[in-house]
Design an enzyme around this catalytic site. Structure first.
Site, PDB file in Angstrom:
ATOM      1  N   ASP A 241       0.895  -1.157   0.000  1.00 47.07           N
ATOM      2  CA  ASP A 241       0.000   0.000   0.000  1.00 47.07           C
ATOM      3  C   ASP A 241       0.933   1.207   0.000  1.00 47.07           C
ATOM      4  OD1 ASP A 241      -2.215   1.745   0.248  1.00 47.07           O
ATOM      5  OD2 ASP A 241      -3.359   0.151   1.207  1.00 47.07           O
ATOM      6  N   HIS A 265       2.303   1.084  -3.156  1.00 49.23           N
ATOM      7  CA  HIS A 265       1.489   2.076  -3.833  1.00 49.23           C
ATOM      8  C   HIS A 265       2.134   3.454  -3.737  1.00 49.23           C
ATOM      9  CE1 HIS A 265      -2.296  -0.748  -3.585  1.00 49.23           C
ATOM     10  NE2 HIS A 265      -1.293  -1.253  -4.268  1.00 49.23           N
TER      11      HIS A 265
END
Ligand SMILES: *[C@@H]1O[C@H](CO)[C@@H](O)[C@H](O)[C@H]1NC(C)=O
Ligand SMILES: *[C@@H]1O[C@H](CO)[C@@H](O)[C@H](O)[C@H]1NC(C)=O
Ligand SMILES: *[C@@H]1O[C@H](CO)[C@@H](O)[C@H](O)[C@H]1NC(C)=O
Ligand SMILES: *[C@@H]1O[C@H](CO)[C@@H](O)[C@H](O)[C@H]1NC(C)=O
Ligand SMILES: *[C@@H]1O[C@H](CO)[C@@H](O)[C@H](O)[C@H]1NC(C)=O
Ligand SMILES: *[C@@H]1O[C@H](CO)[C@@H](O)[C@H](O)[C@H]1NC(C)=O
Ligand SMILES: *[C@@H]1O[C@H](CO)[C@@H](O)[C@H](O)[C@H]1NC(C)=O
Ligand SMILES: *[C@@H]1O[C@H](CO)[C@@H](O)[C@H](O)[C@H]1NC(C)=O
Ligand SMILES: *[C@@H]1O[C@H](CO)[C@@H](O)[C@H](O)[C@H]1NC(C)=O
Ligand SMILES: *[C@@H]1O[C@H](CO)[C@@H](O)[C@H](O)[C@H]1NC(C)=O
Ligand SMILES: *[C@@H]1O[C@H](CO)[C@@H](O)[C@H](O)[C@H]1NC(C)=O
Ligand SMILES: *[C@@H]1O[C@H](CO)[C@@H](O)[C@H](O)[C@H]1NC(C)=O
Length: 458
Positions: A241, A265
């Site tokens: 993430d 991410h």
């Protein structure tokens, strides 16, 4: 009975340190203003790894909440079977020289976390709050880890789930004039560190959320920042993430140096504007000198459809990418498809009117080099069709160097991109998707805003 906590004044501490501690950094932490050394006892060895040390840990944090050095000793393991909450700390160094272990019983942890809510500021395994907190891990890479045993949680999640219910966040670190050095997190269950407060310097982090079985480690954010005057330097973050997510209320943040990767991410602003009634506000953010390996995003801005606010003066510079799906990505129509426990604010997630936008001003992307993931784009977070990260992107070819989706023709202003040298793995011409970054409002945009081949203009 009160646990054996060594509370000793400075003079005695000096002797104690020279005899009992080889690590010089503990001695460095003791000072005139922090004259008490509190060594947390452990029953780990005597119980063959079964006893819970969290009552002793909690008691030490309560007793030594001020002007102290609290020590998890080197070579010692600690079971932290219950959350530790210390919200009245003042001028305390937390030396994590030994290893901390969260429980391995998933059901038990879920029962502890059940009913807590991130939006309400609960649900952390460690909560530290107060002025001048210094978290000091070990510079020895073999010790000073927090083991969360997240692998079993990731493996237990079954498609199309997006992570088990009732996952804890690892740590809330809320301080002014504080530091965090050598924070090391092994297989976090989910989110790692929430930074709150002001004037915090974080250095030499290692976060290892790499899944060894191929299961997907959902929501293993590195740092979630809601703070001002923060530096996060020299990080190694392998996760799935945001490596860093800068949230509303954050100003003057520098994320610089190091490597992020795996299914990361990337370096994110947002998500902003989930609560439609609240004005999101972020400014003066700089991400610099970072290597991004694999991963879905390198640089990302995400604001919710129908959110409101202003993000200004944001820069990503000197970014090296290898095999990254979306190197430069802006969306002003973000929707988080995760469950309620991933929601940052209380705002509704469905049927949102597109009645406003979090405006973006003075965004700079400078000097990106490397390769775009064309052959195996995306990651294992995809549980919908179309995939959440492909939604709304017309004619995606995974050769895009830049994707900028403005919600309105005046919501993106003074954007500048220069020296963007990233190439698809096919070595075809890189492409761009660019929606509504109007030329009149973006005089130095640096490329032609249209959907098609990347045409630099600077
Ligand atoms: C200590 O724990 C290990 C692993 O959990 C186990 O294999 C071993 O039998 C235990 N030893 C004793 C003396 O209980
Ligand atoms: C795990 O925790 C649950 C809930 O506290 C408990 O019922 C169960 O017995 C535990 N399992 C083991 C193997 O300890
Ligand atoms: C959480 O608590 C609710 C209400 O007490 C209960 O119905 C639910 O089963 C619990 N879930 C877990 C995973 O413990
Ligand atoms: C969300 O709602 C809860 C419960 O009403 C409240 O305690 C909390 O402060 C709210 N959080 C935010 C970020 O608005
Ligand atoms: C952070 O700490 C400050 C000062 O101690 C406190 O006022 C604030 O409520 C804390 N923030 C959170 C989210 O706990
Ligand atoms: C690092 O810690 C390990 C124990 O975890 C120890 O064996 C080793 O000697 C330490 N190395 C240094 C350089 O202190
Ligand atoms: C920031 O905190 C450090 C201690 O970590 C302190 O030395 C410094 O003076 C603080 N800076 C400001 C501007 O308050
Ligand atoms: C932070 O440090 C600055 C500079 O030393 C000082 O003025 C300020 O009072 C400190 N703030 C806190 C909360 O300790
Ligand atoms: C947009 O609509 C939402 C939901 O009705 C409302 O809460 C919000 O205040 C509106 N925003 C603006 C800027 O009017
Ligand atoms: C923009 O942010 C940087 C820090 O990233 C800061 O040094 C600079 O002063 C800011 N510029 C303006 C005009 O505020
Ligand atoms: C590129 O990244 C993807 C997604 O993480 C991965 O599956 C693939 O093996 C990587 N390819 C290379 C050449 O490293
Ligand atoms: C935004 O950019 C404009 C034009 O380059 C500049 O005049 C202005 O000072 C910048 N504002 C901020 C907050 O950086």
């Amino acid at each position: 009975m009160f646990p054996k906590c060594l509370t000793v004044p400075l003079l005695f501490a000096a002797t104690l340190i020279s005899s009992a501690f080889s690590t010089r950094s503990i001695g460095d932490l003791v000072s005139q203003s922090r004259s008490y050394v509190c060594v947390i006892p452990s029953s780990y060895a005597s119980s063959n790894g079964t006893a819970d040390d969290s009552p002793a840990i909690q008691a030490t944090f309560t007793k030594c909440a001020q002007d102290s050095v609290i020590v998890f000793s080197e070579g010692v393991d600690y079971n932290v079977f219950s959350p530790v909450t210390a919200t009245n700390l003042s001028n305390v160094a937390i030396a994590v020289q030994g290893n901390l272990h969260l429980p391995q019983n998933i059901t038990y942890v879920q029962s502890v976390v059940n009913g807590t809510s991130y939006a309400a500021g609960t649900g952390y395994w460690f909560t530290f709050s107060g002025p001048q907190i210094d978290f000091v891990g070990s510079d020895n890479v073999t010790t000073g880890w927090i083991y969360s045993y997240g692998q079993a949680w990731w493996d237990a999640n079954t498609y199309p789930g997006t992570g088990l219910d009732n996952r804890p966040h690892l740590m809330s670190f809320n301080t002014t004039n504080g530091t965090m050095q050598y924070f090391k997190s092994s297989k976090p269950i989910g989110w790692n560190v929430q930074l709150l407060g002001s004037n915090i310097t974080v250095t030499d982090t290692i976060i290892d959320a790499y899944s060894t079985t191929g299961s997907f480690p959902f929501n293993t954010d590195g740092f979630d920042v809601t703070a001002t005057d923060v530096k996060i330097l020299n990080s190694i973050i392998y996760n799935a993430d945001d490596a860093v997510a800068v949230q509303s209320g954050s100003h003057n943040i520098l994320f610089q140096g190091g490597t992020i990767g795996y299914q990361t991410h990337g370096m994110s602003i947002g998500s902003l504007g989930q609560n439609q009634a609240s004005f999101a506000n972020v400014s003066n953010i700089h991400f610099d000198d970072i290597t991004v390996v694999n991963g879905v995003y390198a640089s990302r801005f995400k604001s919710w459809i129908g959110g409101q606010g202003l993000a200004q003066n944001i820069t990503w510079s000197n970014i090296r990418i290898y095999n990254v799906t979306f190197p430069i990505f802006v969306t002003q129509t973000y929707i988080n498809q995760g469950g309620s426990q991933t929601q940052l604010e209380n705002g509704t997630v469905t049927d949102r009117p597109n009645n406003s936008t979090v405006n973006m001003q003075n965004f700079t992307w400078a000097n990106f080099t490397g390769t775009i993931n064309t052959f195996q784009p995306g990651d294992g977070s995809c549980v919908t069709d179309p995939c959440w990260y492909n939604v709304g992107l017309p004619n995606l070819t995974h050769t895009e160097a830049i994707i900028i989706e403005c919600n309105a023709n005046n919501s993106c202003q003074d954007f500048q991109l220069s020296d963007i040298n990233v190439f698809p793995q096919t070595m075809a011409q890189p492409r761009v998707i660019c929606i509504d970054a109007e030329a009149e409002l973006n005089l130095d945009l640096g490329f032609v805003c249209a959907n098609g081949t990347y045409v630099p203009t600077l």
